[in-house]
Design a protein around this motif. Structure first.
Motif, short mmCIF file in Angstrom:
data_model
loop_
_atom_site.label_atom_id
_atom_site.label_comp_id
_atom_site.label_asym_id
_atom_site.label_seq_id
_atom_site.Cartn_x
_atom_site.Cartn_y
_atom_site.Cartn_z
N SER A 84 14.89 40.35 -40.66
CA SER A 84 16.24 39.97 -41.10
C SER A 84 17.27 40.30 -40.02
O SER A 84 18.24 39.56 -39.86
CB SER A 84 16.60 40.62 -42.44
OG SER A 84 16.33 41.99 -42.41
N LEU A 85 17.02 41.37 -39.25
CA LEU A 85 17.96 41.69 -38.16
C LEU A 85 17.85 40.65 -37.04
O LEU A 85 18.86 40.20 -36.49
CB LEU A 85 17.65 43.10 -37.62
CG LEU A 85 18.52 43.57 -36.46
CD1 LEU A 85 19.99 43.56 -36.84
CD2 LEU A 85 18.11 44.97 -36.01
N ILE B 272 19.78 37.53 -38.20
CA ILE B 272 21.25 37.54 -38.08
C ILE B 272 21.69 37.62 -36.61
O ILE B 272 22.75 37.13 -36.25
CB ILE B 272 21.96 38.62 -38.94
CG1 ILE B 272 21.47 40.02 -38.62
CG2 ILE B 272 21.86 38.33 -40.41
CD1 ILE B 272 22.37 41.11 -39.25
N LYS C 138 21.63 34.09 -35.50
CA LYS C 138 22.80 33.37 -36.07
C LYS C 138 24.07 33.72 -35.31
O LYS C 138 24.87 32.84 -34.99
CB LYS C 138 22.97 33.75 -37.54
CG LYS C 138 22.14 32.94 -38.48
CD LYS C 138 22.49 33.28 -39.91
CE LYS C 138 21.65 32.46 -40.86
NZ LYS C 138 21.78 32.90 -42.24
N GLU C 139 24.26 35.01 -35.04
CA GLU C 139 25.45 35.45 -34.30
C GLU C 139 25.49 34.81 -32.92
O GLU C 139 26.53 34.39 -32.45
CB GLU C 139 25.43 36.98 -34.13
CG GLU C 139 26.11 37.77 -35.21
CD GLU C 139 27.61 37.62 -35.22
OE1 GLU C 139 28.10 36.95 -36.15
OE2 GLU C 139 28.29 38.15 -34.33
N ARG D 136 26.25 30.98 -33.04
CA ARG D 136 27.64 30.66 -33.41
C ARG D 136 28.65 31.17 -32.40
O ARG D 136 29.84 30.94 -32.56
CB ARG D 136 27.93 31.27 -34.78
CG ARG D 136 27.16 30.57 -35.88
CD ARG D 136 27.30 31.29 -37.19
NE ARG D 136 26.38 30.74 -38.18
CZ ARG D 136 26.19 31.27 -39.37
NH1 ARG D 136 26.83 32.35 -39.71
NH2 ARG D 136 25.34 30.72 -40.20
N ASN D 137 28.18 31.85 -31.37
CA ASN D 137 29.11 32.36 -30.35
C ASN D 137 29.68 31.18 -29.57
O ASN D 137 28.93 30.32 -29.09
CB ASN D 137 28.34 33.29 -29.41
CG ASN D 137 29.24 34.11 -28.54
OD1 ASN D 137 30.19 33.59 -27.96
ND2 ASN D 137 28.96 35.39 -28.45
N ARG D 138 31.01 31.17 -29.46
CA ARG D 138 31.65 30.01 -28.81
C ARG D 138 31.25 29.87 -27.35
O ARG D 138 31.23 28.77 -26.81
CB ARG D 138 33.16 30.12 -28.93
CG ARG D 138 33.63 29.70 -30.30
CD ARG D 138 35.12 29.77 -30.39
NE ARG D 138 35.51 29.68 -31.79
CZ ARG D 138 36.70 29.98 -32.23
NH1 ARG D 138 37.62 30.41 -31.41
NH2 ARG D 138 36.99 29.86 -33.50
N ASP E 104 27.52 46.13 -30.31
CA ASP E 104 27.08 46.79 -31.54
C ASP E 104 27.40 48.28 -31.48
O ASP E 104 27.79 48.87 -32.48
CB ASP E 104 25.56 46.64 -31.67
CG ASP E 104 25.17 45.80 -32.85
OD1 ASP E 104 26.04 45.07 -33.35
OD2 ASP E 104 24.01 45.85 -33.26
N LYS F 15 31.52 48.70 -30.73
CA LYS F 15 32.41 48.49 -31.88
C LYS F 15 31.87 49.09 -33.17
O LYS F 15 32.43 48.87 -34.23
CB LYS F 15 32.65 46.98 -32.07
CG LYS F 15 33.40 46.36 -30.93
CD LYS F 15 34.07 45.08 -31.36
CE LYS F 15 35.09 44.67 -30.35
NZ LYS F 15 35.84 43.50 -30.76
N THR G 272 29.34 48.28 -34.96
CA THR G 272 28.69 47.41 -35.95
C THR G 272 27.28 47.90 -36.22
O THR G 272 26.67 47.52 -37.22
CB THR G 272 28.63 45.94 -35.48
OG1 THR G 272 28.40 45.92 -34.10
CG2 THR G 272 29.86 45.17 -35.80
N MET H 50 26.30 49.22 -39.74
CA MET H 50 25.87 48.39 -40.87
C MET H 50 24.35 48.18 -40.85
O MET H 50 23.76 47.81 -41.86
CB MET H 50 26.61 47.04 -40.89
CG MET H 50 26.13 46.05 -39.86
SD MET H 50 26.75 44.38 -40.14
CE MET H 50 25.22 43.52 -40.49
N LYS I 67 16.68 43.45 -32.68
CA LYS I 67 17.71 42.88 -31.80
C LYS I 67 17.05 42.09 -30.66
O LYS I 67 17.48 41.00 -30.31
CB LYS I 67 18.57 44.02 -31.21
CG LYS I 67 19.69 44.42 -32.10
CD LYS I 67 20.82 43.44 -31.97
CE LYS I 67 21.89 43.64 -32.99
NZ LYS I 67 22.96 42.65 -32.87
#
Lengths: 269, 248
Positions: free
Chosen positions: A6-7, A10, A13-14, A17-19, A77, A80, A82, A85, A100
């Protein structure tokens, strides 16, 4: 195991979706288009030039992606917080590192697959437009070269994982990764000069020791570069095809293990 | 048996590139029992967040031991029964609340149906249903706080550890969190939370601990130990004055 998957999911996905990823892909598309437009400026060996430029584009775009998005996904991570979580869930630090890294690998595979498909277009167009019966070109070697680029990028991702585990800011991790990439791309050439004992090139014993140390500590990225073989359709030795992935496995394993051990001991105040 | 145990826990931070040490916690002993709502108060810099991070194994004690439900806090498996909300939570920018909660559920081995049901209920309770698919980077501070609470609760844990759950919330958001903690009490959960809102702690908690300069100065049963005609706020200020205020 579900924590790792699951990590990784995500993380992918991150990354997608990074511009910055869109910018890198647009740059790659422009470079592929330029390849089609520019190859006819060369008088001969047009397909070779197209193959060389296409593989360089995949490698360059992939490098930008893995270095900039990779450091932002990992080092940020910690920067900041993150990471809270994730490691406040039933996920161990080692599982965090593996999850990761797997997410980054998925991102590399998706990106290289897309770039590989798009890159075949300029190569195919040039081979149709500028037919040369003497030209030796093999799609098989071309795709093996793309797989090797993916391996190289995944190896750089493991270096990012390692540097992210020892630093606290994404900027330092980025700088260290770029330094490792530059050294890794040139260390074989420098060692070649050392081994060839060229006339006029004087290397002192301590310098030779340092060069050998750097050669073994930093990744040898030029081993993954098959542009020359793909452009000239040169046959690849079976031993080479086996030893490079084995080297990749070993080096990546060391980086991930070291990164996990450091993360297990680290504190996140 | 206490569910959360901190036994003689001290934490010393060493400053980078200097020999200076910061004693963030001094021999802290605290026990929170099953079904208890435990409030943790103290001025800024008192060591509340440090104690909470030690419970979550984000940092390690210099001395002493911490156990949760009889297991060492460093055992990652124990976090299956804990829901944690950090102070000022920060999540992945491009994920939606639904994806965040899906990750939370999956990391605790929940099946997809259970995650879906819990996600719908929690996002409804925390008033985030309309923003379910929006990326978290577009959330306000209060919404992020509520998404963090939903993540802490997704796997229906026995123990909830919240670091300043009311921080950054507007009065409606505060009321929601207040009601949420009341519901958790009715369900028999153990809630350990830090807050600066003393009135809320007084109304919600069974017991409260006052921490000043890393030292536990008072542990009291909120219903029974509060002197008559004195509020928790009065007791808190007395404790701060007694210790001579906060160290630099």
């Amino acid at each position: 195991m579900s924590g790792i998957i699951s990590l990784a999911h995500i993380t992918l996905k991150e990354g997608i979706r990074n511009r910055a990823l869109f910018g890198i892909f647009i740059l790659a598309l422009l470079m592929f288009a330029a390849t089609i437009a520019l190859v006819n400026l060369f008088m001969r060996d047009i397909v070779k030039v197209a193959v060389d430029l296409s593989l360089s584009t995949i490698s360059f775009a992939g490098l930008l992606m893995v270095v900039f998005i990779g450091t932002s996904l990992l080092a940020k991570d910690i920067d900041k917080r993150t990471i809270y979580m994730v490691i406040s869930r039933p996920v161990s630090r080692t599982q965090y590192v593996i999850g990761k890294y797997l997410g980054l690998c998925f991102l590399v595979v998706v990106a290289v697959l897309l770039l590989g498909i798009v890159s075949s277009l300029p190569v195919y167009i040039s081979s149709i437009m500028y037919k040369n019966p003497q030209a030796v070109f093999s799609w098989k070697i071309y795709f093996i070269a793309i797989v090797f680029i993916a391996l190289k990028l995944m190896l750089i991702a493991s270096v990012i994982v390692f540097f992210s585990s020892i630093t606290s800011t994404s900027f330092i991790s980025l700088v260290l990764t770029i330094a490792a990439y530059l050294i890794g791309s040139t260390n074989e050439t420098v060692k070649g000069i050392l081994d060839s004992k060229m006339e006029g090139v004087e290397i002192t014993p301590p310098m030779a020791f340092i060069i050998k140390g750097v050669y073994y500590v930093f990744p040898n990225l030029s081993a993954f570069d098959l542009k020359l073989q793909a452009a000239h359709g040169l046959a690849l030795a079976e031993g080479y095809l086996l030893s490079v992935p084995l080297y990749w496995l070993l080096y990546t394993g060391i980086m991930i293990t070291a990164g996990s051990l450091i993360m297990e001991r680290r504190e996140f105040p | 048996m206490p569910l959360i145990e901190l036994n003689n826990v001290s934490k010393v931070f060493k400053k980078e590139f200097s020999r200076k040490e910061v004693h963030a916690l001094n021999a802290l002993t605290l026990h929170a029992h099953e079904g208890e709502i435990f409030g943790f108060l103290g001025p800024n810099g008192a060591g509340k967040s440090t104690a909470i991070k030690l419970m979550m194994n984000l940092i390690r004690p210099s001395t002493g031991g911490i156990s949760i439900a009889g297991r060492d806090a460093s055992d990652s498996g124990v976090r299956r029964i804990i829901g944690y909300l950090p102070e000022n939570p920060y999540f992945y920018d491009h994920l939606s609340a639904k994806e965040l909660l899906h990750f939370g559920g999956k990391s605790c081995n929940m099946d997809n149906d259970a995650i879906e049901t819990r996600t719908t209920a929690l996002l409804h309770e925390l008033d985030l249903t309309e923003s379910i698919k929006r990326p978290l980077r577009a959330y306000s501070k209060g919404m992020i706080q509520r998404a963090g609470l939903a993540l802490a609760l997704i796997h229906d844990p026995r123990i909830l550890i919240f670091d300043e759950p009311m921080s950054g919330l507007d009065p409606m958001g505060r009321k929601k969190v207040f009601n949420l903690i009341l519901r958790l009490r009715e369900e028999g959960k153990t809630v350990f939370f830090s807050s600066h809102i003393l009135h809320d702690i007084e109304r919600l908690c069974d017991r409260a601990a006052i921490l000043i300069n890393g030292t536990l100065t008072r542990l009291l049963d909120v219903k029974e130990d509060l002197p008559k005609e004195k509020t928790l706020e009065d007791v808190f200020f007395e404790e701060v004055e007694k210790t001579g205020g906060l160290r630099e």
